[in-house]
Design a protein around this motif. Sequence first.
Motif, mmCIF file in Angstrom:
data_model
loop_
_atom_site.group_PDB
_atom_site.id
_atom_site.type_symbol
_atom_site.label_atom_id
_atom_site.label_comp_id
_atom_site.label_asym_id
_atom_site.label_seq_id
_atom_site.Cartn_x
_atom_site.Cartn_y
_atom_site.Cartn_z
ATOM 1 N N LYS A 64 70.441 48.004 -57.513
ATOM 2 C CA LYS A 64 70.653 47.978 -56.064
ATOM 3 C C LYS A 64 69.456 48.575 -55.332
ATOM 4 N N ALA A 65 68.973 49.716 -55.832
ATOM 5 C CA ALA A 65 67.853 50.391 -55.178
ATOM 6 C C ALA A 65 66.599 49.520 -55.166
ATOM 7 N N SER A 66 66.322 48.863 -56.289
ATOM 8 C CA SER A 66 65.131 48.015 -56.376
ATOM 9 C C SER A 66 65.255 46.793 -55.474
ATOM 10 N N PHE A 67 66.467 46.213 -55.409
ATOM 11 C CA PHE A 67 66.657 45.036 -54.572
ATOM 12 C C PHE A 67 66.522 45.383 -53.088
ATOM 13 N N ILE A 68 67.112 46.497 -52.674
ATOM 14 C CA ILE A 68 67.025 46.923 -51.272
ATOM 15 C C ILE A 68 65.573 47.187 -50.877
ATOM 16 N N GLN A 69 64.812 47.688 -51.828
ATOM 17 C CA GLN A 69 63.411 48.000 -51.551
ATOM 18 C C GLN A 69 62.579 46.733 -51.322
ATOM 19 N N ARG A 70 62.866 45.661 -52.080
ATOM 20 C CA ARG A 70 62.078 44.422 -51.962
ATOM 21 C C ARG A 70 62.993 43.198 -52.090
ATOM 22 N N PRO A 71 63.911 42.967 -51.166
ATOM 23 C CA PRO A 71 64.874 41.862 -51.305
ATOM 24 C C PRO A 71 64.225 40.482 -51.317
ATOM 25 N N TYR A 72 63.264 40.242 -50.417
ATOM 26 C CA TYR A 72 62.653 38.918 -50.324
ATOM 27 C C TYR A 72 61.802 38.606 -51.555
ATOM 28 N N PHE A 73 61.197 39.633 -52.099
ATOM 29 C CA PHE A 73 60.396 39.448 -53.305
ATOM 30 C C PHE A 73 61.274 38.951 -54.455
ATOM 31 N N TYR A 74 62.418 39.602 -54.670
ATOM 32 C CA TYR A 74 63.280 39.212 -55.788
ATOM 33 C C TYR A 74 63.973 37.876 -55.539
ATOM 34 N N LEU A 75 64.248 37.550 -54.294
ATOM 35 C CA LEU A 75 64.795 36.233 -53.990
ATOM 36 C C LEU A 75 63.769 35.144 -54.302
ATOM 37 N N LEU A 76 62.505 35.413 -53.961
ATOM 38 C CA LEU A 76 61.435 34.464 -54.274
ATOM 39 C C LEU A 76 61.251 34.338 -55.782
#
Length: 291
Positions: A64-76
């Motif tokens: 959760k912490a990593s996704f909140i930090q860079r949500p668009y990056f992980y979606l890409l």
Amino acid sequence: MIKNQKTATLFALLAVLMWSTVATAFKITLTYFSALQMLLVASLVSSVVLLIICYRQQKISLLKASFIQRPYFYLLMGAINPFLYYSLLFQAYDLLPAQQAQSLNYTWAITLSLLAVPVLGQKLRRNDVIAIALGYLGALIIATKGDLLALDFVSPLGVTLALLSTILWACYWIFNSKNDADPMIALSLCFLCSLPMIILTVLIFDDIYITAWQGWLGAIYIGLFEMGLAFVAWLTALKYAESTSKISNLIFISPFVSLLLLSQIIGETIYPATVIGLILIIVGLFIQKRA
């Protein structure tokens, strides 16, 4: 973590063994599932496997912490891999003999060196140029079954999809080279972010009612080994490795073992051009690595 080259080699060989079986698994499963159906089931399985591993390593809270930090990056990243990459790769396997799709896929490292020039600002070395020339010559020999002058491809679309998949795979690693997150967390987030995309695509373009048990077995195997445990074993090998180059050289074993399995298990006739082309690709990769 204490370095141990013997342990690293064992984990690397385990990963290579798993990767060597997947071309056969792809081809068998595609007899019962479409490429998108296979991707859906395999991605679901691999996502569960990765979540279990994160839980065992006490890393669930980091997701959760990593996704909140860079949500668009992980979606890409999830859109690139596994969604688009495996969509194209599985479709290529559906259109081509497995030996061709697998061998063409091995040019991704050469594609990586090309893309690194405009994206990362790197310069092509002499060894890179030699590797590119040998790699794509090998790919052309494989795609035409050795008839270079006729340029008669078994499936032009299949060849195109296989080569496009190498671009996506290279982009995935280039973008991830700038990501300092835990590799297991990053991989898990990519798969989790891709699931809604894959499900929606299957709902729109394919049949969500997947019933063939043979296809389920194959797709579960692919999700468990190709997309899940093989990456975990490889990452573990890299952590234990005293010499990364000795570990990475083991990957050259995989395509030749894969050809043997394709011949023995599904009875695919291995073309001499495939062996020649694959050797050229591997030699090119080896020259590139020795620079």
